[in-house]
Enzyme design. Structure first.
Site, PDB file in Angstrom:
ATOM      1  N   LYS A 173       0.846  -1.193   0.000  1.00  0.00           N
ATOM      2  CA  LYS A 173       0.000   0.000   0.000  1.00  0.00           C
ATOM      3  C   LYS A 173       0.882   1.243   0.000  1.00  0.00           C
ATOM      4  O   LYS A 173       1.650   1.465   0.927  1.00  0.00           O
ATOM      5  CB  LYS A 173      -0.915  -0.025   1.229  1.00  0.00           C
ATOM      6  N   THR A 204      -8.582   8.313   9.087  1.00  0.00           N
ATOM      7  CA  THR A 204      -7.922   7.169   8.453  1.00  0.00           C
ATOM      8  C   THR A 204      -7.618   6.050   9.440  1.00  0.00           C
ATOM      9  O   THR A 204      -6.990   5.062   9.068  1.00  0.00           O
ATOM     10  CB  THR A 204      -6.607   7.616   7.794  1.00  0.00           C
ATOM     11  N   GLY A 206      -7.857   2.777  11.049  1.00  0.00           N
ATOM     12  CA  GLY A 206      -8.489   1.517  10.692  1.00  0.00           C
ATOM     13  C   GLY A 206      -8.580   1.223   9.211  1.00  0.00           C
ATOM     14  O   GLY A 206      -9.178   0.220   8.820  1.00  0.00           O
ATOM     15  N   THR A 207      -7.980   2.064   8.364  1.00  0.00           N
ATOM     16  CA  THR A 207      -8.083   1.816   6.927  1.00  0.00           C
ATOM     17  C   THR A 207      -7.409   0.515   6.520  1.00  0.00           C
ATOM     18  O   THR A 207      -7.904  -0.197   5.641  1.00  0.00           O
ATOM     19  CB  THR A 207      -7.472   2.987   6.123  1.00  0.00           C
ATOM     20  N   GLY A 208      -6.275   0.183   7.135  1.00  0.00           N
ATOM     21  CA  GLY A 208      -5.588  -1.059   6.800  1.00  0.00           C
ATOM     22  C   GLY A 208      -6.409  -2.275   7.163  1.00  0.00           C
ATOM     23  O   GLY A 208      -6.508  -3.238   6.382  1.00  0.00           O
ATOM     24  N   CYS A 209      -7.032  -2.242   8.343  1.00  0.00           N
ATOM     25  CA  CYS A 209      -7.903  -3.343   8.767  1.00  0.00           C
ATOM     26  C   CYS A 209      -9.066  -3.509   7.802  1.00  0.00           C
ATOM     27  O   CYS A 209      -9.440  -4.622   7.422  1.00  0.00           O
ATOM     28  CB  CYS A 209      -8.451  -3.078  10.171  1.00  0.00           C
TER      29      CYS A 209
END
Length: 265
Positions: A173, A204, A206-209
Site C-alpha cells: 500500500k 484514516t 483503521g483503513t488497513g484493517c
C-alpha cells in the site's frame, strides 16, 4: 452465505481491529466471526494499553469457529507475540484453511508499536508462507523486504522480494509515504497497479484493517485475487468519501463507522 474469520485485536474505539473487520465483512456480504488476540485501550489518537490473550485461549477460539462454522476466508491482523503467531499458524495448517489474508500490523497509525521485535521473525517464518496475500504498508514492506522504499520503483522491488521470500502474493500500500493512494499487487500472475484517488479525509484510523477484511470477504465469495483487491479498493474509497463525522471530541473521528452509513446504502 459465505463466512470469514478475523483473527486480530480488539479496538475499544470501534474504528480498527476486530470491530472494523466485523463491520467490513458484514457490509461486504459474508458472515463474520472472530478470534481475539488482544484487548486494547485505544482511540483514534493512540494506544493506551494492550492486554494479550494466552496462546491456549486463542487456540480454543480458533477451534470453536472451525469445528462449527468453517470460514471460507481468514483475515489475520494484530498479533503481538511469537507464541500467538505460532498458535495461529499451527491451527490454520491443521484445518487446512484457505484464502488467508495477513495484514502484518507492526505499528499503529498513531505510531504505537503493536508487534514485538522478536515476533517479526516468527511472522516471516511461520505465517507469511501460509498466506494467500499479505497487505503491508510501506514501513511494514520495508521490514519484510529488508530495504528502504521511496519511489514506485522501490515498491516494485520490495514486492518482488517479499513474493520470492515467502511465496505469497503481496499488496504493497503506497499511502502518503510514496504516492497517496496507489497500491501494487505482486503475485504469481505478475504485477498490477491499482490506482487510487486521494481523499482529503483525516479519518484514516483503521483503513488497513478495513482493506484487508474486504479482500478476505471477496475471496470468501469466490472472486479471484485481483478482482478481490479491486472491489476492496473501491469499497474503502467509498467509505472514506462518505466523510461521516461522529465526533464532539478533539481527535479525528474513525472513518470505519462509515461502513454502516451512507456508503453502505
Amino acid at each position: 452465505m459465505k463466512t470469514a474469520l478475523s483473527i486480530a485485536g480488539s479496538d475499544s474505539s470501534g474504528g480498527a481491529g476486530i470491530q472494523a473487520d466485523l463491520k467490513t465483512m458484514t457490509m461486504n456480504g459474508v458472515f463474520a466471526m472472530s478470534a481475539v488476540t488482544a484487548l486494547t485501550a485505544q482511540n483514534t489518537t493512540g494506544v493506551r494499553g494492550i492486554l494479550e490473550v494466552g496462546g491456549e485461549f486463542l487456540r480454543q477460539q480458533i477451534d470453536a469457529v472451525f469445528e462449527d462454522i468453517r470460514p471460507d476466508a481468514v483475515k489475520i491482523g494484530m498479533v503481538s507475540s511469537s507464541e500467538l503467531i505460532e498458535t495461529i499458524a499451527e491451527r490454520l495448517l491443521y484445518y487446512r484453511a484457505e484464502h488467508i489474508v495477513v495484514d502484518p500490523v507492526m505499528v499503529a497509525t498513531s505510531g504505537s508499536r503493536l508487534l514485538l521485535p522478536d515476533a517479526v521473525g516468527t511472522l516471516q517464518e511461520k505465517l507469511l508462507p501460509l498466506a494467500t496475500v499479505t497487505t503491508p504498508n510501506v514501513p511494514e514492506a520495508e521490514i519484510l523486504a529488508g530495504m528502504e522504499i521511496h519511489t514506485e520503483a522501490d515498491m516494485e522491488e520490495a514486492a518482488k522480494r517479499i513474493f520470492e521470500s515467502y511465496r505469497c502474493a503481496v499488496l504493497v500500500k503506497g499511502g502518503h509515504h510514496v504516492n497517496d493512494a496507489n497500491d501494487l499487487l505482486y503475485s504469481g500472475d505478475g504485477m498490477r497497479w491499482f490506482a487510487g484517488k486521494r481523499i482529503d479525509n483525516p479519518n484514516t484510523h483503521g483503513t488497513g484493517c478495513t482493506l484487508s477484511s474486504a479482500i478476505a470477504a471477496n475471496l470468501a465469495k469466490g472472486y479471484g485475487l485481483e478482482e478481490a483487491v479491486r472491489k476492496a479498493k473501491d469499497y474503502i474509497s467509498g467509505a472514506l468519501a462518505a466523510m461521516l463525522d461522529l465526533g464532539q471530541g478533539s481527535g479525528p473521528m474513525n472513518h470505519a463507522f462509515d461502513l454502516g452509513g451512507e456508503f453502505a446504502k
